[in-house]
Design an enzyme around this catalytic site. Structure first.
Site, PDB file in Angstrom:
ATOM      1  N   LYS A  13       0.805  -1.168  -0.135  1.00 25.75           N
ATOM      2  CA  LYS A  13      -0.046   0.086   0.042  1.00 25.75           C
ATOM      3  C   LYS A  13       0.982   1.485  -0.196  1.00 25.75           C
ATOM      4  O   LYS A  13       0.670   1.968  -0.775  1.00 25.75           O
ATOM      5  CB  LYS A  13      -0.993   0.197   1.323  1.00 25.75           C
ATOM      6  CG  LYS A  13      -1.938  -1.218   1.420  1.00 25.75           C
ATOM      7  CD  LYS A  13      -2.824  -1.114   2.797  1.00 25.75           C
ATOM      8  CE  LYS A  13      -1.881  -1.237   3.977  1.00 25.75           C
ATOM      9  NZ  LYS A  13      -1.002  -2.246   4.055  1.00 25.75           N
ATOM     10  N   ARG A  88      -8.931   1.129   9.931  1.00 21.49           N
ATOM     11  CA  ARG A  88      -8.578  -0.274  10.203  1.00 21.49           C
ATOM     12  C   ARG A  88      -9.498  -1.051  11.094  1.00 21.49           C
ATOM     13  O   ARG A  88      -9.330  -2.352  11.361  1.00 21.49           O
ATOM     14  CB  ARG A  88      -7.105  -0.280  10.982  1.00 21.49           C
ATOM     15  CG  ARG A  88      -6.192  -0.625  10.049  1.00 21.49           C
ATOM     16  CD  ARG A  88      -4.901  -0.496  10.889  1.00 21.49           C
ATOM     17  NE  ARG A  88      -3.632  -1.079  10.753  1.00 21.49           N
ATOM     18  CZ  ARG A  88      -2.593  -0.643   9.761  1.00 21.49           C
ATOM     19  NH1 ARG A  88      -2.844   0.538   9.431  1.00 21.49           N
ATOM     20  NH2 ARG A  88      -1.495  -1.438   9.528  1.00 21.49           N
ATOM     21  N   ARG A 122      11.863  -5.855   4.220  1.00 22.68           N
ATOM     22  CA  ARG A 122      11.766  -4.376   4.103  1.00 22.68           C
ATOM     23  C   ARG A 122      12.983  -3.668   4.863  1.00 22.68           C
ATOM     24  O   ARG A 122      13.158  -4.116   5.834  1.00 22.68           O
ATOM     25  CB  ARG A 122      10.308  -4.131   4.661  1.00 22.68           C
ATOM     26  CG  ARG A 122      10.077  -2.492   4.729  1.00 22.68           C
ATOM     27  CD  ARG A 122       8.645  -2.174   4.559  1.00 22.68           C
ATOM     28  NE  ARG A 122       8.275  -2.653   5.970  1.00 22.68           N
ATOM     29  CZ  ARG A 122       6.738  -2.459   6.035  1.00 22.68           C
ATOM     30  NH1 ARG A 122       6.134  -2.021   5.348  1.00 22.68           N
ATOM     31  NH2 ARG A 122       6.185  -3.026   7.032  1.00 22.68           N
ATOM     32  N   ARG A 155      12.322  -1.819  10.360  1.00 19.55           N
ATOM     33  CA  ARG A 155      11.285  -1.570  11.662  1.00 19.55           C
ATOM     34  C   ARG A 155      10.792  -2.504  12.687  1.00 19.55           C
ATOM     35  O   ARG A 155      11.128  -3.810  12.482  1.00 19.55           O
ATOM     36  CB  ARG A 155       9.645  -1.468  10.912  1.00 19.55           C
ATOM     37  CG  ARG A 155       9.451   0.017  10.093  1.00 19.55           C
ATOM     38  CD  ARG A 155       8.280   0.156   9.296  1.00 19.55           C
ATOM     39  NE  ARG A 155       7.130  -0.703   9.681  1.00 19.55           N
ATOM     40  CZ  ARG A 155       6.154  -0.596   9.054  1.00 19.55           C
ATOM     41  NH1 ARG A 155       5.946   0.164   7.957  1.00 19.55           N
ATOM     42  NH2 ARG A 155       4.847  -1.104   9.565  1.00 19.55           N
ATOM     43  N   ARG A 166       0.537  -8.955  13.658  1.00 18.71           N
ATOM     44  CA  ARG A 166       0.131  -7.874  12.779  1.00 18.71           C
ATOM     45  C   ARG A 166      -0.816  -8.735  11.906  1.00 18.71           C
ATOM     46  O   ARG A 166      -2.013  -8.074  11.736  1.00 18.71           O
ATOM     47  CB  ARG A 166       1.149  -7.072  12.088  1.00 18.71           C
ATOM     48  CG  ARG A 166       1.620  -6.013  12.926  1.00 18.71           C
ATOM     49  CD  ARG A 166       3.054  -5.578  12.261  1.00 18.71           C
ATOM     50  NE  ARG A 166       2.995  -4.862  10.869  1.00 18.71           N
ATOM     51  CZ  ARG A 166       3.854  -4.739   9.816  1.00 18.71           C
ATOM     52  NH1 ARG A 166       5.000  -5.379  10.167  1.00 18.71           N
ATOM     53  NH2 ARG A 166       3.524  -3.989   9.166  1.00 18.71           N
TER      54      ARG A 166
HETATM   55  P1  AP5 Z   1       5.153  -1.538   1.877  1.00 19.72           P
HETATM   56  O1  AP5 Z   1       4.645  -0.881   0.809  1.00 19.72           O
HETATM   57  O2  AP5 Z   1       5.708  -0.972   2.851  1.00 19.72           O
HETATM   58  O3  AP5 Z   1       3.674  -2.180   2.246  1.00 19.72           O
HETATM   59  P2  AP5 Z   1       2.424  -1.653   3.034  1.00 19.72           P
HETATM   60  O4  AP5 Z   1       1.201  -2.376   2.604  1.00 19.72           O
HETATM   61  O5  AP5 Z   1       2.410  -0.112   3.247  1.00 19.72           O
HETATM   62  O6  AP5 Z   1       2.757  -2.292   4.613  1.00 19.72           O
HETATM   63  P3  AP5 Z   1       2.911  -1.909   5.894  1.00 19.72           P
HETATM   64  O7  AP5 Z   1       3.476  -2.976   6.900  1.00 19.72           O
HETATM   65  O8  AP5 Z   1       3.603  -0.395   6.058  1.00 19.72           O
HETATM   66  O9  AP5 Z   1       1.543  -1.591   6.498  1.00 19.72           O
HETATM   67  P4  AP5 Z   1       1.026  -1.691   7.657  1.00 19.72           P
HETATM   68  O10 AP5 Z   1      -0.527  -1.643   7.394  1.00 19.72           O
HETATM   69  O11 AP5 Z   1       0.965  -3.090   8.371  1.00 19.72           O
HETATM   70  O12 AP5 Z   1       1.588  -0.661   8.537  1.00 19.72           O
HETATM   71  P5  AP5 Z   1       1.410   0.698   8.998  1.00 19.72           P
HETATM   72  O13 AP5 Z   1       2.659   1.363   8.768  1.00 19.72           O
HETATM   73  O14 AP5 Z   1       0.119   1.163   8.204  1.00 19.72           O
HETATM   74  O15 AP5 Z   1       5.664  -2.819   1.187  1.00 19.72           O
HETATM   75  C1  AP5 Z   1       6.373  -3.905   1.919  1.00 19.72           C
HETATM   76  C2  AP5 Z   1       7.439  -4.421   1.312  1.00 19.72           C
HETATM   77  O16 AP5 Z   1       7.379  -4.822   0.195  1.00 19.72           O
HETATM   78  C3  AP5 Z   1       8.625  -3.348   0.963  1.00 19.72           C
HETATM   79  O17 AP5 Z   1       9.984  -3.840   1.488  1.00 19.72           O
HETATM   80  C4  AP5 Z   1       8.453  -2.899  -0.463  1.00 19.72           C
HETATM   81  O18 AP5 Z   1       9.779  -2.675  -1.243  1.00 19.72           O
HETATM   82  C5  AP5 Z   1       8.202  -4.230  -0.949  1.00 19.72           C
HETATM   83  N1  AP5 Z   1       6.991  -4.537  -2.159  1.00 19.72           N
HETATM   84  C6  AP5 Z   1       6.057  -3.409  -2.239  1.00 19.72           C
HETATM   85  N2  AP5 Z   1       5.379  -3.537  -3.290  1.00 19.72           N
HETATM   86  C7  AP5 Z   1       6.062  -4.520  -4.032  1.00 19.72           C
HETATM   87  C8  AP5 Z   1       5.678  -5.177  -5.289  1.00 19.72           C
HETATM   88  N3  AP5 Z   1       4.848  -4.802  -6.122  1.00 19.72           N
HETATM   89  N4  AP5 Z   1       6.838  -6.104  -5.734  1.00 19.72           N
HETATM   90  C9  AP5 Z   1       7.758  -6.399  -4.766  1.00 19.72           C
HETATM   91  N5  AP5 Z   1       8.055  -5.795  -3.665  1.00 19.72           N
HETATM   92  C10 AP5 Z   1       7.083  -4.946  -3.190  1.00 19.72           C
HETATM   93  O19 AP5 Z   1       0.949   0.658  10.406  1.00 19.72           O
HETATM   94  C11 AP5 Z   1       2.033   0.362  11.339  1.00 19.72           C
HETATM   95  C12 AP5 Z   1       1.499   0.185  12.839  1.00 19.72           C
HETATM   96  O20 AP5 Z   1       0.902   1.670  13.126  1.00 19.72           O
HETATM   97  C13 AP5 Z   1       0.105  -0.746  12.845  1.00 19.72           C
HETATM   98  O21 AP5 Z   1       0.639  -1.844  13.318  1.00 19.72           O
HETATM   99  C14 AP5 Z   1      -0.306  -0.089  14.140  1.00 19.72           C
HETATM  100  O22 AP5 Z   1       0.042  -0.198  15.546  1.00 19.72           O
HETATM  101  C15 AP5 Z   1      -0.369   1.509  14.040  1.00 19.72           C
HETATM  102  N6  AP5 Z   1      -1.420   1.941  13.056  1.00 19.72           N
HETATM  103  C16 AP5 Z   1      -1.461   2.529  11.832  1.00 19.72           C
HETATM  104  N7  AP5 Z   1      -2.678   2.828  11.320  1.00 19.72           N
HETATM  105  C17 AP5 Z   1      -3.686   2.474  12.429  1.00 19.72           C
HETATM  106  C18 AP5 Z   1      -5.042   2.901  12.437  1.00 19.72           C
HETATM  107  N8  AP5 Z   1      -5.820   3.080  11.286  1.00 19.72           N
HETATM  108  N9  AP5 Z   1      -5.379   2.365  13.647  1.00 19.72           N
HETATM  109  C19 AP5 Z   1      -4.920   1.923  14.802  1.00 19.72           C
HETATM  110  N10 AP5 Z   1      -3.390   1.727  14.547  1.00 19.72           N
HETATM  111  C20 AP5 Z   1      -2.767   2.030  13.483  1.00 19.72           C
END
Ligand code: AP5
Length: 209
Positions: A13, A88, A122, A155, A166
């Protein structure tokens, strides 16, 4: 255009949002990035959420909704945005519906095996948030950010135990949003397995851009 990116952790995403924001001319609002910035700047919010993020649990809805509400006060969100990682929970989705009208919810589909590969490989630049992958998108020099020359970090929540938690949290609290938005006719499924360019193209087609 007001967009929500929905999908499991590691589905890509953030990677797609970082490219799509240029193409669509709208800001990328990642609640994960906002929390990580607060932790880095040692704000009150940062202190409150640090251990929650490290464990992979969700920050309480009230805190998260308030942070997003404040972000929407910024003028750059007036003509559209990409929300990445919010909502979420069903309660967050109800709060969002009271704040903004959403045009499309893009649902990133990816199998578990690939998710774990993407998350465990990552790496990111702490100061700019730029995302790499040790195999799929490596930096020019191993372990070093291409632009700033800073060492890349892993991370805390990309360690094995936190990844598993997660995924469980996603299944329990976030996956119900798929039927929530499907019933409202807002859900656009995309296959997140291809290259970032292929996923971006699918996403743009799905939203009619
Ligand atoms: P990446 O693009 O980083 O994936 P992502 O879907 O953004 O994954 P995240 O882990 O960031 O999402 P998340 O929802 O768990 O974490 P968030 O930061 O929102 O890609 C991942 C890897 O794959 C990278 O290395 C990339 O290079 C590679 N890649 C990507 N696309 C590719 C492709 N097409 N082909 C090959 N490789 C590829 O949240 C973190 C924490 O914050 C949560 O756990 C929670 O504690 C808190 N939080 C955030 N939002 C909320 C909310 N709304 N409510 C409550 N708590 C929240």
């Amino acid at each position: 255009m007001n967009l929500v990116f929905l999908g499991p952790p590691g589905a890509g995403k953030g990677t797609i949002a970082a490219i799509a924001k240029e193409k669509l001319g709208v800001p990328h609002i990642s609640t994960g990035d906002l929390f990580r910035a607060a932790i880095k700047n040692e704000t009150e919010l940062g202190k409150q959420v640090k251990s929650i993020l490290a464990s992979g649990e969700l920050v309480p809805d009230s805190v998260t909704v308030e942070m997003v509400r404040e972000r929407f006060l910024d003028k750059d969100t007036k003509d559209g945005f990409i929300l990445d990682g919010f909502p979420r929970t069903i309660s967050q989705a109800d709060s969002l519906a009271d704040m903004k009208q959403i045009d499309h919810v893009v649902n990133f589909l990816l199998d578990r095996e690939e998710i774990v590969k993407r998350l465990s490989g990552r790496r990111m630049c702490k100061s700019t948030g730029k995302i790499y992958h040790v195999l799929y998108n490596p930096p020019k020099v191993e372990g070093i950010d291409d632009e700033t020359g800073e060492p890349l970090i892993q991370r805390d929540d990309d360690k094995e135990d936190a990844i598993l938690n997660r995924l469980e949290v996603y299944d329990r609290q976030t996956a119900p949003l798929i039927s929530y938005y499907k019933e409202k006719g807002m859900l656009r499924d995309i296959d997140a397995k291809g290259s970032p360019e292929a996923v971006l193209a699918q996403m743009l087609a799905a939203i009619g851009a």
